[in-house]
Scaffold this motif. Structure first.
Motif, mmCIF file in Angstrom:
data_model
loop_
_atom_site.group_PDB
_atom_site.id
_atom_site.type_symbol
_atom_site.label_atom_id
_atom_site.label_comp_id
_atom_site.label_asym_id
_atom_site.label_seq_id
_atom_site.Cartn_x
_atom_site.Cartn_y
_atom_site.Cartn_z
ATOM 1 N N PRO A 176 47.352 42.369 29.967
ATOM 2 C CA PRO A 176 46.939 42.603 31.354
ATOM 3 C C PRO A 176 46.306 41.336 31.916
ATOM 4 O O PRO A 176 45.738 40.536 31.168
ATOM 5 N N PRO A 177 46.410 41.126 33.220
ATOM 6 C CA PRO A 177 45.828 39.908 33.791
ATOM 7 C C PRO A 177 44.314 39.872 33.561
ATOM 8 O O PRO A 177 43.649 40.908 33.538
ATOM 9 N N LEU A 178 43.805 38.665 33.367
ATOM 10 C CA LEU A 178 42.379 38.517 33.102
ATOM 11 C C LEU A 178 41.543 38.932 34.302
ATOM 12 O O LEU A 178 40.459 39.456 34.156
ATOM 13 N N GLU A 179 42.048 38.653 35.477
ATOM 14 C CA GLU A 179 41.370 39.146 36.677
ATOM 15 C C GLU A 179 42.435 39.570 37.683
ATOM 16 O O GLU A 179 43.445 38.910 37.861
ATOM 17 N N THR A 180 42.183 40.672 38.314
ATOM 18 C CA THR A 180 43.157 41.221 39.254
ATOM 19 C C THR A 180 42.874 40.711 40.663
ATOM 20 O O THR A 180 41.857 40.047 40.906
#
Length: 146
Positions: A36-40
């Protein structure tokens, strides 16, 4: 002569679950599933709003008690179109709407820096509307070099 099947021939031998069709052991994937992306986008938007709000609170004492909030969408469109923010002076609240700011703003270069500048500009304009000032007056030291 009658043909008879033996019990072994009637049901094929069951292989353990770890073996594939050809009797080989299952192989592990070379590439792992994507992380999953580290920050959305939502987290980046909240971070940009929070840092701009903290800068404005430190520069303007009138904004220290003001609550900067993030909403997804405004309740309804008005005569000017879809609002990007809402200023509630009596309640000391500024609500910034994430989706109109992100989707309806036209960037000349679509990258992280320009998106952040656009979000911070919206925070400055909303705070300027709250203070009834020009947005360029809110951070004179910030724009001194341009």
């Amino acid at each position: 002569m009658a043909w008879r099947r033996s019990k072994e021939a009637a049901s094929p031998a069951r292989r353990p679950a770890r073996h594939g069709r050809h009797g080989r052991e299952g192989r592990s994937p070379i590439v792992r599933p994507p992380l999953p992306p580290l920050e959305t986008r939502v987290e980046r938007f909240d971070l940009a709003v929070g840092t701009a709000a903290e800068f404005l609170r430190s520069a303007w004492p009138e904004l220290r008690d003001v609550s900067f909030e993030v909403g997804d969408m405004p309740p309804a469109a008005d005569d000017d179109g879809i609002p990007r923010w809402r200023v509630l002076t009596a309640e000391k609240r500024i609500i910034l709407y994430r989706l109109p700011i992100e989707r309806l703003s036209h960037l000349h270069r679509d990258d992280d820096l320009h998106r952040r500048i656009m979000i911070e500009g919206s925070v400055f304009r909303a705070a300027a509307e709250y203070l009834d000032r020009d947005p360029w007056d809110l951070g004179p030291e910030r724009f001194r070099y341009f």
